[in-house]
Design an enzyme around this catalytic site. Sequence first.
Site, short mmCIF file in Angstrom:
data_model
loop_
_atom_site.label_atom_id
_atom_site.label_comp_id
_atom_site.label_asym_id
_atom_site.label_seq_id
_atom_site.Cartn_x
_atom_site.Cartn_y
_atom_site.Cartn_z
N ARG A 166 40.98 30.50 45.72
CA ARG A 166 41.93 31.50 46.21
C ARG A 166 42.53 31.11 47.56
O ARG A 166 43.28 31.90 48.13
CB ARG A 166 41.20 32.83 46.35
N ARG B 47 37.88 51.28 40.00
CA ARG B 47 37.49 50.30 41.02
C ARG B 47 38.05 50.70 42.38
O ARG B 47 39.20 51.11 42.48
CB ARG B 47 38.04 48.92 40.62
N ARG C 212 44.45 50.52 35.26
CA ARG C 212 43.02 50.17 35.24
C ARG C 212 42.22 51.14 36.11
O ARG C 212 41.10 51.50 35.77
CB ARG C 212 42.81 48.73 35.71
N ARG D 27 46.08 43.32 48.73
CA ARG D 27 45.69 42.18 47.87
C ARG D 27 46.91 41.31 47.57
O ARG D 27 46.80 40.09 47.54
CB ARG D 27 45.05 42.71 46.58
N LYS E 16 43.90 37.41 34.44
CA LYS E 16 42.98 36.27 34.43
C LYS E 16 41.68 36.64 33.68
O LYS E 16 41.26 35.94 32.78
CB LYS E 16 42.62 35.83 35.87
P1 B4P Z 1 42.62 41.62 34.87
O1 B4P Z 1 42.56 40.58 33.81
O2 B4P Z 1 41.41 42.44 35.08
O3 B4P Z 1 43.06 41.08 36.28
P2 B4P Z 1 42.57 39.88 37.15
O4 B4P Z 1 43.80 39.05 37.33
O5 B4P Z 1 41.38 39.19 36.54
O6 B4P Z 1 41.97 40.61 38.43
P3 B4P Z 1 41.87 40.75 39.98
O7 B4P Z 1 42.70 39.73 40.70
O8 B4P Z 1 42.16 42.18 40.20
O9 B4P Z 1 40.38 40.64 40.40
P4 B4P Z 1 39.23 39.69 40.91
O10 B4P Z 1 38.08 40.24 40.21
O11 B4P Z 1 39.52 38.23 40.71
O12 B4P Z 1 43.86 42.53 34.49
C1 B4P Z 1 44.18 43.70 35.19
C2 B4P Z 1 44.57 44.81 34.23
O13 B4P Z 1 45.72 44.46 33.46
C3 B4P Z 1 43.46 45.16 33.24
O14 B4P Z 1 43.31 46.53 33.19
C4 B4P Z 1 43.99 44.61 31.90
O15 B4P Z 1 43.59 45.39 30.81
C5 B4P Z 1 45.48 44.67 32.09
N1 B4P Z 1 46.18 43.60 31.37
C6 B4P Z 1 45.80 42.30 31.28
N2 B4P Z 1 46.70 41.60 30.53
C7 B4P Z 1 47.68 42.50 30.15
C8 B4P Z 1 48.88 42.39 29.36
N3 B4P Z 1 49.26 41.24 28.82
N4 B4P Z 1 49.64 43.49 29.22
C9 B4P Z 1 49.26 44.68 29.76
N5 B4P Z 1 48.12 44.86 30.50
C10 B4P Z 1 47.34 43.78 30.68
O16 B4P Z 1 39.14 39.93 42.51
C11 B4P Z 1 38.73 41.14 43.12
C12 B4P Z 1 38.40 40.93 44.62
O17 B4P Z 1 37.23 40.07 44.77
C13 B4P Z 1 39.46 40.26 45.49
O18 B4P Z 1 40.44 41.16 45.97
C14 B4P Z 1 38.58 39.65 46.64
O19 B4P Z 1 38.24 40.62 47.60
C15 B4P Z 1 37.31 39.22 45.94
N6 B4P Z 1 37.33 37.81 45.51
C16 B4P Z 1 37.27 37.36 44.22
N7 B4P Z 1 37.29 36.03 44.17
C17 B4P Z 1 37.36 35.59 45.46
C18 B4P Z 1 37.41 34.28 46.05
N8 B4P Z 1 37.42 33.17 45.30
N9 B4P Z 1 37.50 34.20 47.40
C19 B4P Z 1 37.49 35.30 48.17
N10 B4P Z 1 37.44 36.56 47.67
C20 B4P Z 1 37.38 36.71 46.32
#
Ligand code: B4P
Length: 192
Positions: A90, A135, A129, A146, A14
């Site tokens: 979420r 992290r 990552r 998660r 995302k």
């Molecule tokens: P990202 O792009 O970083 O992953 P994400 O889906 O955005 O992240 P996530 O769900 O972990 O975190 P969030 O900050 O929302 O990709 C991950 C990795 O994959 C990266 O290293 C990237 O380089 C790699 N990658 C991406 N695309 C790729 C591809 N095509 N091929 C290969 N590699 C690839 O949430 C973190 C925490 O915050 C939650 O656990 C929760 O505690 C809290 N939180 C956030 N929002 C909340 C909400 N609305 N309500 C309650 N808690 C919340």
Amino acid sequence: MLNIVLFGAPGAGKGTQAKFITEKYNLGHISTGDILRAELKAESPLGLQAKSIMEAGGLVGDDIIVQLLEKHISQNASKFSGFLFDGFPRNLVQCYILEGMLSKLKTSLSALISLDVEQDELMRRLLERAKIEGRKDDTPEVIQNRFKEYENKTLPVIKFYKELNKAISIKGTGSIEDITKLVVAEIDKLKK
Ligand code: B4P
């Protein structure tokens, strides 16, 4: 306004896709994960409340999320052509919060775009990552937690938007550029 939710399991990409999409369509990037991490770093009262929950891989309380979002949305509403929500909503309560916030701005959600990725690949990406960013929530135990939170609380969000005919699923595996092209194709269809 163009308002998109970018949806997916932890590590679905995302945040990665959000960077390209917000630039291309001049959207305000609302990442609740990034906002929470910034509050944590600043040791603000809301950040300190969220700390232990985030480190255990749980979902932070909806009251905290609302307070953080209202600030970011009201500060940015006039600067952009819409918003891209990354990591929000979420759970079902957050769906209603989003609907309310958008209706206050006299707009609505254009679509939820879900990036579909299998769990083995998600785990692989997050552990990769962890080596780079270190992290605290990217350890195998916390990642499993998660995933559980995602299955139990976050997946119902898709059903909510399916019923409104606003949910779109795309394949989230392959190169980052190819996935961006798929997301762009879906957004361009919405603009026609
Ligand atoms: P990202 O792009 O970083 O992953 P994400 O889906 O955005 O992240 P996530 O769900 O972990 O975190 P969030 O900050 O929302 O990709 C991950 C990795 O994959 C990266 O290293 C990237 O380089 C790699 N990658 C991406 N695309 C790729 C591809 N095509 N091929 C290969 N590699 C690839 O949430 C973190 C925490 O915050 C939650 O656990 C929760 O505690 C809290 N939180 C956030 N929002 C909340 C909400 N609305 N309500 C309650 N808690 C919340």
